[in-house]
Design an enzyme around this catalytic site. Structure first.
Site, mmCIF file in Angstrom:
data_model
loop_
_atom_site.group_PDB
_atom_site.id
_atom_site.type_symbol
_atom_site.label_atom_id
_atom_site.label_comp_id
_atom_site.label_asym_id
_atom_site.label_seq_id
_atom_site.Cartn_x
_atom_site.Cartn_y
_atom_site.Cartn_z
ATOM 1 N N ASP A 232 40.038 46.055 37.430
ATOM 2 C CA ASP A 232 40.881 44.860 37.415
ATOM 3 C C ASP A 232 42.224 45.117 38.100
ATOM 4 O OD1 ASP A 232 41.491 42.149 36.387
ATOM 5 O OD2 ASP A 232 42.979 43.191 35.147
ATOM 6 N N GLU A 261 38.949 44.765 42.302
ATOM 7 C CA GLU A 261 39.493 43.422 42.493
ATOM 8 C C GLU A 261 40.867 43.559 43.131
ATOM 9 O OE1 GLU A 261 41.833 39.760 40.540
ATOM 10 O OE2 GLU A 261 41.749 41.709 39.583
#
Ligand code: CA
Length: 479
Positions: A232, A261
Site C-alpha cells: 500500500d 500501489e
C-alpha cells in the site's frame, strides 16, 4: 499455460459484519473456474474500529485475534476465519496476496511529548513555524495483545510526522525532529516530498522499525501461507526500504510476488521506480486507469493513444492492469471512476489484450454497496471466459481511431481458437478483417449477443465482414 487474473476481493463499502472471509471462502471454486489465479485480500491487520476498511493500520500483528479498539475481529472477520479462508483458496489452487499497510499507523494507545516543526502541506520541505514541543499520538504498546508475536513498543522516534498536536488542538503536518531525521528522501516528489500521507508516518530509516516490518512480512508468510503482497501507498515509503523488504523476503521465500500501489498518472516515476527496484515487482498500471477514464467520458476518444504512456505498453511484464479499485470508486480519496457505460469495454480491454496481469475489481463482480451500480454480472463472467478460452497468441490491432477499436487474437497451439474484439462508440462502421484464405468459409459466433446466435461467415477471399451499429461491441470467436 492458461490466461489467469487477479481478483481484488473487496470494495470500500464491503459489509462490515465479519462474514467477509466466510463468503469469500465459499466462492473459491467458482473463482478458480473463471481462471482467477490469485486474490488480493483486504488489509487483515487491526484498524481503529470494526468498520475500518483496514488502511488505518493500528496493529500489524493482530489480524482479528485480540480485543483491541472495541472488538476482537476486524471488519472482515477473526484470524480463525481468515485462516480458514486462505485454506479454502489454497485448496482451490488460488494464491493469496496480503495487503501490507506499512506507511503509517493510526489509533495510537497514548500521546507523547516530542519536538516537531509544522510544515507547509503543499511543500513539505518548507517549515512554516518554529520547532516546538507538541503532544503527538505516537505511543503504541498494544495492551490487548500483551507482547504476543512481537514486544515492539512504538514511540515518536519511530515516526517522521503526525497531523495533530494534542497540546494546542492544532491540525496540520508536523515533522518530528531528531538527530539526522528528515522526511525519507526517496519518496514521491509531489508536494516537495510526499513521505507524509496520513496518521503517524512510519520512519523507515530507523533500523528497529525496518527489522520489525520485515519480521512481520516473514511471519505472515510462515504463519498464514500468503503467496504475495500488495504494498500500500509505496510512493510515500522509502524506495530503498521496499527494495530491502523484497530482497529479505525473497531470500527466504523466493516465489513471493510483490505488487506495488504507486498512485501516479504519469509513467516516468513508475518506470524510475521499476528500474530502482530492479524490476522485481509489478505496479498497478495507473496511467492506463486514467486513459480508460478519459475514454469512458468521450465517445470520440482516439483509441490510437489508449495505451500510450502506460506500463502495459512499455513494461508489460511489470504491469498490473485494472479498471478501478477501492480508492478510485465514487466518494473515495482517489475518486476517478470509469463511467458505468464504459465498464464492460474497459474490462474487455484489460482482459483481452495481450500481456500484463489484469486485476478485476469486486465492484464489477458484485456491485458497490449502497450505490446504484450492481456490477457487470454475467457480462464480466463472459469476459473472463473469453480471456480464459481465446485471448492467446499474437495480437493484431486492425482498428484504432476516434470512437472505435478492434483487435484480433490469433490463438496458440494449445488454444487454436481466434477472437475478434471490436467496438464502435460514435457511429456505424463496416468492419473488414483479413484472416487469410485458409479461413475461407469458417464461421465466427458473436458471443456478445447472448440472446441470439449471430454468426458471421468468412468469405472466399478470407475476409470477415461485419456491420457494427453505433455503440455496438462484438466478441467474435471461431466455432
Ligand atoms: Ca511515509
Amino acid at each position: 499455460m492458461e490466461n489467469t487474473v487477479i481478483f481484488q476481493t473487496f470494495e470500500w463499502n464491503s459489509p462490515s459484519d465479519g462474514t467477509f472471509y466466510d463468503n469469500l471462502a465459499a466462492k473459491a471454486q467458482e473463482l478458480k473456474e473463471l481462471a482467477v489465479a490469485a486474490v488480493w485480500l483486504p488489509p487483515a491487520m487491526k484498524g481503529v474500529s470494526p468498520f475500518d476498511v483496514g488502511y488505518t493500520a493500528y496493529d500489524i500483528w493482530d489480524l482479528g485475534e485480540f480485543e483491541q479498539h472495541g472488538e476482537r475481529r476486524t471488519k472482515y472477520g477473526t484470524v480463525w476465519q481468515l485462516r480458514a479462508c486462505i485454506e479454502a483458496l489454497h485448496e482451490a489452487g488460488i494464491q493469496v496476496f496480503a495487503d501490507l499497510v506499512y506507511n503509517h499507523k493510526g489509533g495510537a494507545d497514548y500521546t507523547e511529548r516530542c519536538e516537531a516543526v509544522p510544515v507547509n502541506p503543499d511543500n513539505r520541505l518548507e517549515e512554516v513555524g518554529k520547532p516546538r514541543e507538541i503532544e503527538a499520538w505516537t505511543g503504541f504498546n498494544f495492551p490487548g495483545r500483551q507482547g504476543q508475536y512481537s514486544d515492539f513498543v512504538w514511540n515518536f522516534n519511530h515516526f517522521t510526522g503526525v497531523d495533530f498536536d494534542q497540546l494546542t488542538g492544532e491540525s496540520g503536518i508536523f515533522r518530528i525532529l531528531g538527530e539526522n531525521k528528515t522526511w525519507a528522501p526517496d519518496t514521491d516528489k509531489e508536494h516537495g516530498n510526499f513521505d507524509y500521507l496520513m496518521n503517524a508516518d512510519i520512519n523507515h530509516s530507523h533500523p528497529e522499525v525496518r527489522e520489525e516490518l520485515i519480521r512481520n512480512a516473514l511471519w505472515l508468510i510462515e504463519e498464514f501461507g500468503y503467496d504475495g503482497f500488495r504494498l500500500d501507498a509505496i510512493k510515500h515509503i522509502s524506495a530503498e526500504f521496499i527494495k530491502e523488504l523484497q530482497a529479505r523476503v525473497r531470500e527466504r521465500y523466493p516465489e513471493t510476488q510483490f505488487i506495488g500501489e504507486y498512485w501516479q498518472g504519469s509513467e516516468a516515476p513508475l518506470s524510475a521506480y521499476l528500474k530502482f527496484t530492479d524490476y522485481n515487482l509489478r505496479l498497478f498500471d495507473v496511467p492506463l486507469h486514467f486513459n480508460l477514464q478519459a475514454a469512458a467520458s468521450d465517445p470520440d476518444y482516439d483509441y490510437a493513444k489508449l495505451f500510450a504512456g502506460t506500463l502495459l505498453q512499455d513494461s508489460p511484464l511489470n504491469s498490473i492492469t485494472f479498471v478501478d479499485n477501492h480508492d478510485s470508486q465514487p466518494g473515495q480519496s482517489l475518486e476517478s471512476w470509469v463511467a458505468e457505460e464504459f465498464r464492460e469495454l474497459a474490462n474487455a480491454l484489460i482482459l483481452l489484450k495481450r500481456d500484463a496481469y489484469p486485476c478485476i475489481f469486486a465492484g464489477d463482480f458484485y456491485g458497490l454497496e449502497g450505490s446504484e451500480y450492481g456490477g457487470l454480472g454475467e457480462r464480466l463472467r463472459l469476459l473472463l471466459e473469453l480471456r480464459r478460452d481465446y485471448a492467446y497468441g499474437e495480437e493484431e490491432v486492425f482498428l484504432a481511431e476516434a470512437g472505435a477499436y478492434g483487435i484480433i487474437r490469433h490463438g496458440d497451439e494449445e488454444h487454436p481458437g481466434k477472437l475478434i474484439f471490436a467496438f464502435s462508440r460514435n457511429g456505424e462502421r463496416e468492419l473488414e478483417v483479413m484472416l487469410g484464405e485458409e479461413y475461407a468459409g469458417r464461421t465466427f459466433l458473436d458471443r456478445s449477443n447472448q440472446e441470439a446466435e449471430v454468426e458471421y461467415r468468412v468469405d472466399d477471399d478470407g475476409v470477415l465482414r461485419c456491420q457494427l451499429e453505433a455503440d455496438q461491441t462484438v466478441y467474435l470467436v471461431t466455432v
